[in-house]
Design a protein around this motif. Structure first.
Motif, PDB file in Angstrom:
ATOM      1  N   PHE A 185      63.747  94.751  63.710  1.00  0.00           N
ATOM      2  CA  PHE A 185      62.807  94.692  62.598  1.00  0.00           C
ATOM      3  C   PHE A 185      62.379  93.258  62.312  1.00  0.00           C
ATOM      4  O   PHE A 185      61.251  93.011  61.893  1.00  0.00           O
ATOM      5  CB  PHE A 185      63.424  95.301  61.330  1.00  0.00           C
ATOM      6  CG  PHE A 185      63.556  96.794  61.373  1.00  0.00           C
ATOM      7  CD1 PHE A 185      62.434  97.606  61.387  1.00  0.00           C
ATOM      8  CD2 PHE A 185      64.812  97.385  61.397  1.00  0.00           C
ATOM      9  CE1 PHE A 185      62.557  98.986  61.426  1.00  0.00           C
ATOM     10  CE2 PHE A 185      64.945  98.760  61.432  1.00  0.00           C
ATOM     11  CZ  PHE A 185      63.816  99.565  61.449  1.00  0.00           C
ATOM     12  N   THR A 186      63.286  92.306  62.491  1.00  0.00           N
ATOM     13  CA  THR A 186      63.020  90.911  62.179  1.00  0.00           C
ATOM     14  C   THR A 186      63.016  90.085  63.468  1.00  0.00           C
ATOM     15  O   THR A 186      63.320  90.593  64.551  1.00  0.00           O
ATOM     16  CB  THR A 186      64.080  90.356  61.208  1.00  0.00           C
ATOM     17  OG1 THR A 186      65.341  90.338  61.857  1.00  0.00           O
ATOM     18  CG2 THR A 186      64.170  91.206  59.949  1.00  0.00           C
ATOM     19  N   GLY A 187      62.668  88.796  63.330  1.00  0.00           N
ATOM     20  CA  GLY A 187      62.738  87.894  64.469  1.00  0.00           C
ATOM     21  C   GLY A 187      61.433  87.801  65.240  1.00  0.00           C
ATOM     22  O   GLY A 187      60.452  88.488  64.955  1.00  0.00           O
ATOM     23  N   SER A 188      61.420  86.940  66.243  1.00  0.00           N
ATOM     24  CA  SER A 188      60.229  86.741  67.071  1.00  0.00           C
ATOM     25  C   SER A 188      59.929  87.993  67.876  1.00  0.00           C
ATOM     26  O   SER A 188      60.817  88.570  68.502  1.00  0.00           O
ATOM     27  CB  SER A 188      60.449  85.563  68.027  1.00  0.00           C
ATOM     28  OG  SER A 188      60.608  84.360  67.322  1.00  0.00           O
ATOM     29  N   SER A 189      58.672  88.395  67.854  1.00  0.00           N
ATOM     30  CA  SER A 189      58.313  89.629  68.554  1.00  0.00           C
ATOM     31  C   SER A 189      56.814  89.697  68.756  1.00  0.00           C
ATOM     32  O   SER A 189      56.031  89.025  68.074  1.00  0.00           O
ATOM     33  CB  SER A 189      58.765  90.858  67.753  1.00  0.00           C
ATOM     34  OG  SER A 189      58.041  90.927  66.534  1.00  0.00           O
ATOM     35  N   LEU A 190      56.411  90.529  69.699  1.00  0.00           N
ATOM     36  CA  LEU A 190      55.020  90.917  69.889  1.00  0.00           C
ATOM     37  C   LEU A 190      54.976  92.433  70.001  1.00  0.00           C
ATOM     38  O   LEU A 190      55.998  93.086  70.230  1.00  0.00           O
ATOM     39  CB  LEU A 190      54.441  90.283  71.164  1.00  0.00           C
ATOM     40  CG  LEU A 190      54.361  88.755  71.213  1.00  0.00           C
ATOM     41  CD1 LEU A 190      53.949  88.308  72.613  1.00  0.00           C
ATOM     42  CD2 LEU A 190      53.388  88.220  70.171  1.00  0.00           C
ATOM     43  N   LEU A 191      53.788  93.005  69.823  1.00  0.00           N
ATOM     44  CA  LEU A 191      53.598  94.436  70.030  1.00  0.00           C
ATOM     45  C   LEU A 191      53.443  94.703  71.522  1.00  0.00           C
ATOM     46  O   LEU A 191      52.658  94.033  72.207  1.00  0.00           O
ATOM     47  CB  LEU A 191      52.347  94.904  69.289  1.00  0.00           C
ATOM     48  CG  LEU A 191      52.089  96.412  69.236  1.00  0.00           C
ATOM     49  CD1 LEU A 191      53.121  97.101  68.348  1.00  0.00           C
ATOM     50  CD2 LEU A 191      50.680  96.699  68.710  1.00  0.00           C
ATOM     51  N   LEU A 192      54.207  95.646  72.032  1.00  0.00           N
ATOM     52  CA  LEU A 192      54.083  96.014  73.436  1.00  0.00           C
ATOM     53  C   LEU A 192      52.685  96.587  73.706  1.00  0.00           C
ATOM     54  O   LEU A 192      52.149  97.345  72.896  1.00  0.00           O
ATOM     55  CB  LEU A 192      55.155  97.030  73.811  1.00  0.00           C
ATOM     56  CG  LEU A 192      56.604  96.510  73.773  1.00  0.00           C
ATOM     57  CD1 LEU A 192      57.591  97.670  73.861  1.00  0.00           C
ATOM     58  CD2 LEU A 192      56.836  95.494  74.887  1.00  0.00           C
ATOM     59  N   ASP A 193      52.108  96.228  74.836  1.00  0.00           N
ATOM     60  CA  ASP A 193      50.719  96.585  75.127  1.00  0.00           C
ATOM     61  C   ASP A 193      50.468  98.085  75.047  1.00  0.00           C
ATOM     62  O   ASP A 193      49.411  98.522  74.582  1.00  0.00           O
ATOM     63  CB  ASP A 193      50.335  96.091  76.527  1.00  0.00           C
ATOM     64  CG  ASP A 193      50.260  94.574  76.613  1.00  0.00           C
ATOM     65  OD1 ASP A 193      50.315  93.920  75.545  1.00  0.00           O
ATOM     66  OD2 ASP A 193      50.151  94.043  77.727  1.00  0.00           O
ATOM     67  N   GLN A 194      51.436  98.890  75.479  1.00  0.00           N
ATOM     68  CA  GLN A 194      51.211 100.338  75.528  1.00  0.00           C
ATOM     69  C   GLN A 194      51.166 100.983  74.149  1.00  0.00           C
ATOM     70  O   GLN A 194      50.820 102.153  74.013  1.00  0.00           O
ATOM     71  CB  GLN A 194      52.284 101.020  76.380  1.00  0.00           C
ATOM     72  CG  GLN A 194      53.701 100.933  75.852  1.00  0.00           C
ATOM     73  CD  GLN A 194      54.470  99.772  76.458  1.00  0.00           C
ATOM     74  OE1 GLN A 194      53.900  98.726  76.738  1.00  0.00           O
ATOM     75  NE2 GLN A 194      55.771  99.978  76.674  1.00  0.00           N
ATOM     76  N   TYR A 195      51.481 100.191  73.087  1.00  0.00           N
ATOM     77  CA  TYR A 195      51.500 100.758  71.740  1.00  0.00           C
ATOM     78  C   TYR A 195      50.336 100.276  70.871  1.00  0.00           C
ATOM     79  O   TYR A 195      50.341 100.525  69.662  1.00  0.00           O
ATOM     80  CB  TYR A 195      52.822 100.429  71.052  1.00  0.00           C
ATOM     81  CG  TYR A 195      53.992 101.208  71.612  1.00  0.00           C
ATOM     82  CD1 TYR A 195      54.088 102.582  71.432  1.00  0.00           C
ATOM     83  CD2 TYR A 195      54.994 100.563  72.333  1.00  0.00           C
ATOM     84  CE1 TYR A 195      55.155 103.294  71.943  1.00  0.00           C
ATOM     85  CE2 TYR A 195      56.073 101.268  72.848  1.00  0.00           C
ATOM     86  CZ  TYR A 195      56.144 102.638  72.653  1.00  0.00           C
ATOM     87  OH  TYR A 195      57.208 103.349  73.162  1.00  0.00           O
TER      88      TYR A 195
END
Length: 387
Positions: free
Chosen positions: A87-97
């Motif tokens: 839920f937290t921290g560095s992240s990006l949205l996966l392309d397939q979503y």
């Protein structure tokens, strides 16, 4: 609730609603935490919506006897959609979503409408920079401007436009004004964004290192888009500090000064963050405690209205929706910060903040009414209304 939402209180007309969970939830959650539900077939509102959010919104609406301007934003998608699976921290949205995440927003708007509540605006996501620079302890989704622009143009806006919510305003950024010159201008490079986006949402954190002229420049570049402030709270950092400071007048002065600064630089509205918190500055499932305009002592069944509350109240009570900010030529040597409006009931309303440690006598010159002389007490908030 009466203190906030009635004319005998401060007549608040704005409300901010998280899409799913945020740091000020009591747990980490979204509306579809099922591992393999790629089509969102198991999307559902939660206990929090049915027992907390929606009843309070309807109560506020009934107290006002009219609708609120509700603005929604998502903090984090289901963790299966994210590169870090948290839920937290560095992240990006996966392309397939990309499309699923756009559809998630529409399903939220659908569900609330089925329960009798409609939104004035949604943003493209709360503080996307938090998920890039990894500010700990806040539900987040990181976006680079290029990736977010692609998602808005190809997924979010087409989904919104094709839905029953095509009239809902779409707000860009929803982050610190510090990022406006870098992120917003990059997002707006696509000409289609000019027709997709209705306004820009800014937060107040780091305003001390990001001058208000950024807002002027933004208005000059994009005059058809409105600017609105969508989050503020008093954050005290450091070990063993009291996050909640009852009666701290300097906190109220920070809010008052910021609202005046915003409204004199093309901002059209101002949202506080938490309407009420407990004596610790929560609840907050990641212990990111802050101060708030109302602090509740549940044990004693009482609540305390902070100076923050009264700073907001001078605007929400005396400057109704659709009032127009007018120009004033101030004397910057007297320590008075001010912003005037023509209100919807044909009055002139002037907010006056004496930030100095001495009483100050001022004169207001109005070409239609002559001169008004006032003594403004030291360290005080004041509103003058006249016809």
């Amino acid at each position: 609730m009466r203190s906030y939402f009635t004319s005998t209180g401060i007549n608040l007309n704005l409300g901010r609603v998280p899409i799913g969970g945020c740091d000020f939830s009591v747990r980490g959650y979204t509306y579809d935490d099922h591992e393999n539900d790629t089509q969102l077939t198991k999307f559902n509102l939660t206990w929090e919506d049915y027992n907390l959010k929606m009843p309070l919104i309807k109560w506020a609406r009934n107290l006002r006897n009219q609708n609120l301007k509700l603005k929604a934003a998502a903090w984090s998608p289901p963790i299966r959609m994210k590169t870090n699976y948290e839920f937290t921290g560095s992240s990006l949205l996966l392309d397939q979503y990309y499309q699923a995440w756009a559809h998630y927003h529409i399903k939220f708007l659908d569900a609330y409408k089925e329960n009798g509540l409609e939104f004035w605006a949604i943003s493209t996501g709360n503080e996307p920079a938090t998920g890039i620079i990894n500010i700990p302890g806040i539900n987040s989704l990181g976006w680079t401007p290029q990736r977010q622009r692609k998602w808005i143009v190809e997924n979010l806006f087409p989904s919104l436009h094709a839905s029953q919510h095509s009239n809902v305003k779409l707000l860009l950024l929803d982050d610190q004004r510090l990022f406006v010159p870098f992120v917003l201008d990059e997002l707006m490079q696509d000409e289609s964004m000019q027709k997709y986006v209705d306004g820009f949402a800014v937060h107040w954190y780091y305003d001390q290192i990001s001058p208000a002229r950024i807002l002027n420049n933004t208005h000059e570049k994009y005059p058809s888009k409105f600017i609105i402030s969508t989050e503020a709270s008093i954050v005290t950092v450091g070990p063993n500090v009291n996050r909640v400071r009852l009666g701290d007048w300097s906190n109220g002065e920070e809010y008052m000064a910021n609202i005046i600064e915003d409204f004199t630089h093309w901002v059209t509205g101002w949202y506080d963050w938490n309407l009420a918190l407990n004596q610790e500055g929560g609840p907050n499932w990641v212990e990111n405690y802050v101060d708030a305009s109302v602090i509740v002592n549940a044990k004693n069944d009482e609540f305390y209205k902070q100076p923050l509350f009264y700073a907001i109240g001078h605007f929400s009570k005396f400057i109704p929706e659709d009032s127009v900010r007018i120009n004033i030529v101030p004397n910057n040597e007297n320590g008075i910060e001010t912003v005037p409006f023509t209100t919807t009931y044909n009055a002139t309303a002037i907010i006056l903040f004496n930030k100095g440690d001495h009483n100050t006598t001022i004169s207001i010159a109005d070409p239609d009414h002559g001169y008004i002389t006032l003594s403004i007490p030291e360290r005080s908030f004041n509103t003058l209304v006249y016809w």
